[in-house]
Design a protein around this motif. Structure first.
Motif, PDB file in Angstrom:
ATOM      1  N   VAL A   1      70.500 -60.660  97.345  1.00 38.95           N
ATOM      2  CA  VAL A   1      69.765 -60.034  96.237  1.00 38.95           C
ATOM      3  C   VAL A   1      68.267 -60.221  96.430  1.00 38.95           C
ATOM      4  CG1 VAL A   1      69.367 -60.094  93.738  1.00 38.95           C
ATOM      5  CG2 VAL A   1      71.689 -60.330  94.643  1.00 38.95           C
ATOM      6  N   LEU A   2      67.860 -61.408  96.872  1.00 34.39           N
ATOM      7  CA  LEU A   2      66.438 -61.679  97.082  1.00 34.39           C
ATOM      8  C   LEU A   2      65.865 -60.808  98.195  1.00 34.39           C
ATOM      9  CD1 LEU A   2      64.092 -63.451  96.133  1.00 34.39           C
ATOM     10  CD2 LEU A   2      64.749 -65.114  97.880  1.00 34.39           C
ATOM     11  N   ILE A   3      66.648 -60.570  99.241  1.00 33.20           N
ATOM     12  CA  ILE A   3      66.197 -59.689 100.326  1.00 33.20           C
ATOM     13  C   ILE A   3      65.972 -58.276  99.808  1.00 33.20           C
ATOM     14  CG2 ILE A   3      66.906 -58.601 102.492  1.00 33.20           C
ATOM     15  CD1 ILE A   3      68.369 -61.209 103.178  1.00 33.20           C
ATOM     16  N   LEU A   4      66.922 -57.766  99.037  1.00 36.45           N
ATOM     17  CA  LEU A   4      66.778 -56.418  98.478  1.00 36.45           C
ATOM     18  C   LEU A   4      65.606 -56.341  97.515  1.00 36.45           C
ATOM     19  CD1 LEU A   4      70.546 -55.591  97.845  1.00 36.45           C
ATOM     20  CD2 LEU A   4      69.044 -54.489  99.503  1.00 36.45           C
ATOM     21  N   PHE A   5      65.450 -57.363  96.678  1.00 34.00           N
ATOM     22  CA  PHE A   5      64.362 -57.367  95.701  1.00 34.00           C
ATOM     23  C   PHE A   5      63.016 -57.375  96.413  1.00 34.00           C
ATOM     24  CE2 PHE A   5      63.429 -57.828  91.235  1.00 34.00           C
ATOM     25  CZ  PHE A   5      62.122 -58.285  91.233  1.00 34.00           C
ATOM     26  N   THR A   6      62.895 -58.158  97.471  1.00 33.50           N
ATOM     27  CA  THR A   6      61.633 -58.217  98.214  1.00 33.50           C
ATOM     28  C   THR A   6      61.345 -56.895  98.910  1.00 33.50           C
ATOM     29  OG1 THR A   6      62.038 -60.577  98.611  1.00 33.50           O
ATOM     30  CG2 THR A   6      60.343 -59.528  99.934  1.00 33.50           C
ATOM     31  N   TYR A   7      62.382 -56.280  99.469  1.00 36.56           N
ATOM     32  CA  TYR A   7      62.186 -55.021 100.185  1.00 36.56           C
ATOM     33  C   TYR A   7      61.743 -53.902  99.252  1.00 36.56           C
ATOM     34  CZ  TYR A   7      63.164 -51.167 103.395  1.00 36.56           C
ATOM     35  OH  TYR A   7      63.055 -50.051 104.183  1.00 36.56           O
ATOM     36  N   PHE A   8      62.256 -53.917  98.017  1.00 37.19           N
ATOM     37  CA  PHE A   8      61.894 -52.882  97.045  1.00 37.19           C
ATOM     38  C   PHE A   8      60.810 -53.367  96.069  1.00 37.19           C
ATOM     39  CE2 PHE A   8      66.282 -51.656  98.225  1.00 37.19           C
ATOM     40  CZ  PHE A   8      66.010 -50.397  98.720  1.00 37.19           C
ATOM     41  N   LEU A   9      59.976 -54.287  96.533  1.00 40.72           N
ATOM     42  CA  LEU A   9      58.923 -54.823  95.680  1.00 40.72           C
ATOM     43  C   LEU A   9      57.926 -53.755  95.248  1.00 40.72           C
ATOM     44  CD1 LEU A   9      57.730 -57.433  94.442  1.00 40.72           C
ATOM     45  CD2 LEU A   9      56.385 -57.702  96.546  1.00 40.72           C
ATOM     46  N   ALA A  10      57.760 -52.714  96.057  1.00 36.82           N
ATOM     47  CA  ALA A  10      56.803 -51.650  95.725  1.00 36.82           C
ATOM     48  C   ALA A  10      57.177 -50.923  94.442  1.00 36.82           C
ATOM     49  CB  ALA A  10      56.712 -50.656  96.882  1.00 36.82           C
ATOM     50  N   VAL A  11      58.455 -50.928  94.090  1.00 42.46           N
ATOM     51  CA  VAL A  11      58.860 -50.286  92.830  1.00 42.46           C
ATOM     52  C   VAL A  11      58.281 -51.042  91.646  1.00 42.46           C
ATOM     53  CG1 VAL A  11      60.838 -49.608  91.419  1.00 42.46           C
ATOM     54  CG2 VAL A  11      60.981 -49.467  93.920  1.00 42.46           C
ATOM     55  N   LEU A  12      58.232 -52.363  91.754  1.00 41.06           N
ATOM     56  CA  LEU A  12      57.688 -53.188  90.681  1.00 41.06           C
ATOM     57  C   LEU A  12      56.170 -53.301  90.764  1.00 41.06           C
ATOM     58  CD1 LEU A  12      58.258 -55.129  88.279  1.00 41.06           C
ATOM     59  CD2 LEU A  12      58.459 -56.970  89.978  1.00 41.06           C
ATOM     60  N   LEU A  13      55.659 -53.482  91.980  1.00 44.96           N
ATOM     61  CA  LEU A  13      54.215 -53.614  92.192  1.00 44.96           C
ATOM     62  C   LEU A  13      53.781 -52.587  93.239  1.00 44.96           C
ATOM     63  CD1 LEU A  13      53.886 -57.506  92.408  1.00 44.96           C
ATOM     64  CD2 LEU A  13      53.205 -56.056  90.481  1.00 44.96           C
ATOM     65  N   PRO A  14      53.326 -51.411  92.820  1.00 51.10           N
ATOM     66  CA  PRO A  14      52.905 -50.397  93.801  1.00 51.10           C
ATOM     67  C   PRO A  14      51.769 -50.868  94.697  1.00 51.10           C
ATOM     68  CG  PRO A  14      53.191 -49.431  91.634  1.00 51.10           C
ATOM     69  CD  PRO A  14      53.274 -50.905  91.445  1.00 51.10           C
ATOM     70  N   ARG A  15      50.918 -51.762  94.155  1.00 54.50           N
ATOM     71  CA  ARG A  15      49.809 -52.283  94.949  1.00 54.50           C
ATOM     72  C   ARG A  15      49.734 -53.804  94.788  1.00 54.50           C
ATOM     73  NH1 ARG A  15      46.591 -48.598  97.166  1.00 54.50           N
ATOM     74  NH2 ARG A  15      45.041 -50.198  97.680  1.00 54.50           N
ATOM     75  N   LEU A  16      49.468 -54.468  95.898  1.00 51.42           N
ATOM     76  CA  LEU A  16      49.230 -55.901  95.878  1.00 51.42           C
ATOM     77  C   LEU A  16      47.723 -56.128  95.819  1.00 51.42           C
ATOM     78  CD1 LEU A  16      51.743 -57.046  98.659  1.00 51.42           C
ATOM     79  CD2 LEU A  16      52.058 -57.162  96.182  1.00 51.42           C
ATOM     80  N   SER A  17      47.279 -56.883  94.839  1.00 51.87           N
ATOM     81  CA  SER A  17      45.841 -57.056  94.649  1.00 51.87           C
ATOM     82  C   SER A  17      45.519 -58.500  94.306  1.00 51.87           C
ATOM     83  CB  SER A  17      45.329 -56.132  93.539  1.00 51.87           C
ATOM     84  OG  SER A  17      46.034 -56.370  92.334  1.00 51.87           O
ATOM     85  N   PHE A  18      44.261 -58.855  94.534  1.00 53.57           N
ATOM     86  CA  PHE A  18      43.754 -60.179  94.221  1.00 53.57           C
ATOM     87  C   PHE A  18      42.432 -60.030  93.480  1.00 53.57           C
ATOM     88  CE2 PHE A  18      41.037 -63.822  95.258  1.00 53.57           C
ATOM     89  CZ  PHE A  18      41.814 -64.854  94.767  1.00 53.57           C
ATOM     90  N   GLY A  19      42.340 -60.674  92.331  1.00 55.61           N
ATOM     91  CA  GLY A  19      41.123 -60.586  91.540  1.00 55.61           C
ATOM     92  C   GLY A  19      41.352 -61.172  90.161  1.00 55.61           C
TER      93      GLY A  19
END
Length: 291
Positions: free
Chosen positions: A123-141
């Motif tokens: 489940v964790l592998i699938l969740f990580t692979y489809f992370l873009a659905v939850l977070l379209p962009r990874l950002s820091f700020g």
């Protein structure tokens, strides 16, 4: 000679001589039965593999050194080392946090271990692979709508390889942290007190005294987890990363040589585990010198 002299002395004082006897080991029927059963089971398995026409041993020998299979073996090894590197680094941090006097750090470590133990690795592998659905962009700020210092598209970062490494590494870190914590607890408190008595700080005593001694206890468990990680890499076939098992599946989906390729995969895993077990034994022997 000593027994004969004792017998002669006993005769001189009128005592009966010592009777000789022969020790006969009791027959352990259970050992023979279990050994015979194991040999019979092994012979049956060997006979099935050797006589079954589905095995196709010439094809097994051919595919064992096939370039695609060798590439899959290499990817499996790289994935194992990368995931275990993350697991060890994060595991050490979690173990230190768990031993901290700060209750918030202990709570964060406990929650992380609980969550990662609760979620199945698949489940964790699938969740990580489809992370873009939850977070379209990874950002820091600055969070909650503040300006962003760095931002990147999630799909450009989370590939099948990176998703596999992150998921396997973070999941394994929870178990590795408990192994490391157990090793740290095995070091006597007097070692820390002795180190601090010669002028070391608590941080210096941890890195120079406690952790090196703890590794003697940590190595067996960590080696076992590394072997488990080697086999767990087969789970990433769910997201299409072409490690050993996925490569074999793609080949036998085209030529239908399912059994020979599964035998090849099994043989390669057994070979890799044998090499890892040998390295673990050597490392344990080296770490146990002086104890």
């Amino acid at each position: 000679m000593a027994v004969d002299a004792l017998t002669e002395n006993r005769k001189l004082v009128g005592l009966p001589g010592r009777k000789s006897f022969t020790y006969r080991s009791p027959i352990r029927v259970g050992r023979y039965v279990s050994a015979a059963s194991a040999m019979l089971a092994g012979a049956i398995i060997v006979n099935i593999l050797a006589s079954s026409p589905a095995a196709k041993w010439p094809r097994v020998a051919t595919y064992f050194i096939d370039p695609l299979i060798l590439e899959g073996v290499g990817k499996t090894i790289v994935l194992t080392f990368a995931a275990m590197a993350i697991a060890v680094v994060v595991g050490i941090a979690l173990a230190i946090m768990r031993r901290s006097t700060d209750p918030s750090l202990r709570a964060v470590s406990w929650v992380y271990v609980y969550v990662m133990r609760s979620i199945p690795v698949l489940v964790l592998i699938l969740f990580t692979y489809f992370l873009a659905v939850l977070l379209p962009r990874l950002s820091f700020g600055i969070p909650f709508g503040g300006p962003k210092i760095w931002s990147v598209d999630t799909n450009s970062v989370i590939s099948p390889f990176t998703a596999s490494v992150i998921a396997l590494g973070l999941a394994q870190a929870a178990y590795t942290s408990e192994i490391i914590r157990g090793g740290l607890l095995a070091v006597d408190r007097g070692q820390v007190e002795a180190a601090m008595s010669v002028g070391m700080t608590s941080r210096q005593s941890f890195w120079r005294v406690v952790l090196p001694q703890a590794f003697r206890v940590i190595v067996p468990g960590l080696g076992n987890e590394s072997i488990g990680m080697l086999k767990a890499t087969s789970l990433v076939q769910i997201i299409g990363y072409t490690e050993l098992l996925t490569t074999a599946q793609r080949i036998y989906s085209m030529n239908f040589a399912t059994v020979p390729l599964l035998i090849v995969v099994t043989a390669w895993y057994m070979a890799l585990v044998a090499i890892a077990s040998f390295g673990q034994a050597k490392l344990e022997k080296a770490m146990s010198r002086g104890f």
